[in-house]
Design a protein around this motif. Sequence first.
Motif, PDB file in Angstrom:
ATOM      1  N   THR A   1      28.426 -17.110  43.149  1.00 24.19           N
ATOM      2  CA  THR A   1      29.966 -18.431  42.838  1.00 24.19           C
ATOM      3  C   THR A   1      31.191 -17.435  42.222  1.00 24.19           C
ATOM      4  OG1 THR A   1      28.127 -20.241  43.742  1.00 24.19           O
ATOM      5  CG2 THR A   1      29.708 -20.561  42.343  1.00 24.19           C
TER       6      THR A   1
ATOM      7  N   TYR B   1      36.057 -20.927  43.357  1.00 25.82           N
ATOM      8  CA  TYR B   1      36.022 -22.278  43.672  1.00 25.82           C
ATOM      9  C   TYR B   1      36.416 -23.190  42.934  1.00 25.82           C
ATOM     10  CZ  TYR B   1      33.019 -21.370  39.313  1.00 25.82           C
ATOM     11  OH  TYR B   1      32.270 -20.831  38.662  1.00 25.82           O
TER      12      TYR B   1
ATOM     13  N   LEU C   1      37.124 -23.925  49.721  1.00 24.00           N
ATOM     14  CA  LEU C   1      36.410 -22.853  50.069  1.00 24.00           C
ATOM     15  C   LEU C   1      36.338 -22.648  51.287  1.00 24.00           C
ATOM     16  CD1 LEU C   1      33.954 -22.363  47.558  1.00 24.00           C
ATOM     17  CD2 LEU C   1      35.664 -21.238  48.087  1.00 24.00           C
TER      18      LEU C   1
ATOM     19  N   LEU D   1      28.030 -23.720  46.553  1.00 24.19           N
ATOM     20  CA  LEU D   1      27.863 -23.224  45.056  1.00 24.19           C
ATOM     21  C   LEU D   1      26.708 -23.449  44.572  1.00 24.19           C
ATOM     22  CD1 LEU D   1      31.550 -25.322  44.175  1.00 24.19           C
ATOM     23  CD2 LEU D   1      31.501 -22.811  44.983  1.00 24.19           C
TER      24      LEU D   1
ATOM     25  N   GLN E   1      33.003 -30.267  46.974  1.00 20.20           N
ATOM     26  CA  GLN E   1      31.886 -28.894  47.755  1.00 20.20           C
ATOM     27  C   GLN E   1      31.059 -28.714  47.198  1.00 20.20           C
ATOM     28  OE1 GLN E   1      34.755 -25.642  48.248  1.00 20.20           O
ATOM     29  NE2 GLN E   1      35.725 -25.761  46.106  1.00 20.20           N
TER      30      GLN E   1
ATOM     31  N   THR F   1      36.573 -30.064  42.761  1.00 18.25           N
ATOM     32  CA  THR F   1      37.438 -29.081  42.798  1.00 18.25           C
ATOM     33  C   THR F   1      39.322 -29.728  43.170  1.00 18.25           C
ATOM     34  OG1 THR F   1      36.503 -26.987  43.567  1.00 18.25           O
ATOM     35  CG2 THR F   1      39.002 -26.541  43.680  1.00 18.25           C
TER      36      THR F   1
END
Length: 204
Positions: free
Chosen positions: A28, A33, A38, A45, A95, A114
Amino acid sequence: MNNYDSEYYFISYKSTESRPILAADADTATLAYTSEALPLGGRPLKFHNGAATSKNKHLFSKKPPEIIFHGSDIAVENEIYEKLSSIEIPNLVLQPAIYIDHNDVWHENYWFLTFTKKLDCWDRDKSLYAPDPLTGFGDIRYEVISYHLKKSVLDLIPISERKLFKMGATTEGWLLVHKSIAGLFKKTGAELVPVKEFGTTFFP
């Protein structure tokens, strides 16, 4: 007239010895990230408790908090994710994430927030900050001690597009949430600090 300092909260944490901290595993850590979306279908993650050691493991609860911090960024449990995913928030990517606690138990019900863009809306005339900017981040950032929000900037943005955002042009990049959805973050692991109280809370 809007008083934005009264409408927004910093999503923060309480500094305690029992607070888990997200630390990325080796795979990760190679990913961007915290600033990029992603590819879909990739591996979640993966984080472990970076605050845990063999000597302090007893301090941490078996049930991790609903919100866990990675610096000023956060990972949230499914319940918060489901509510956030129903709100269209610009520049936010949710994510999938796995949290491995101090007992090596995997918790696969987390999502990392994110922000692909930040919102620079703090008032240089009213905020307290170190005057010399820091470079080397790919942009210009200031160390801000206490905040006032810039009315002329926020007036131009519809409320639907600024309910949750990451502050720009600062070294910390705290998340701010509007009072209309602040209740989503009143969970274990987080503390909502009004903008006007931020400096007194962190720098007494």
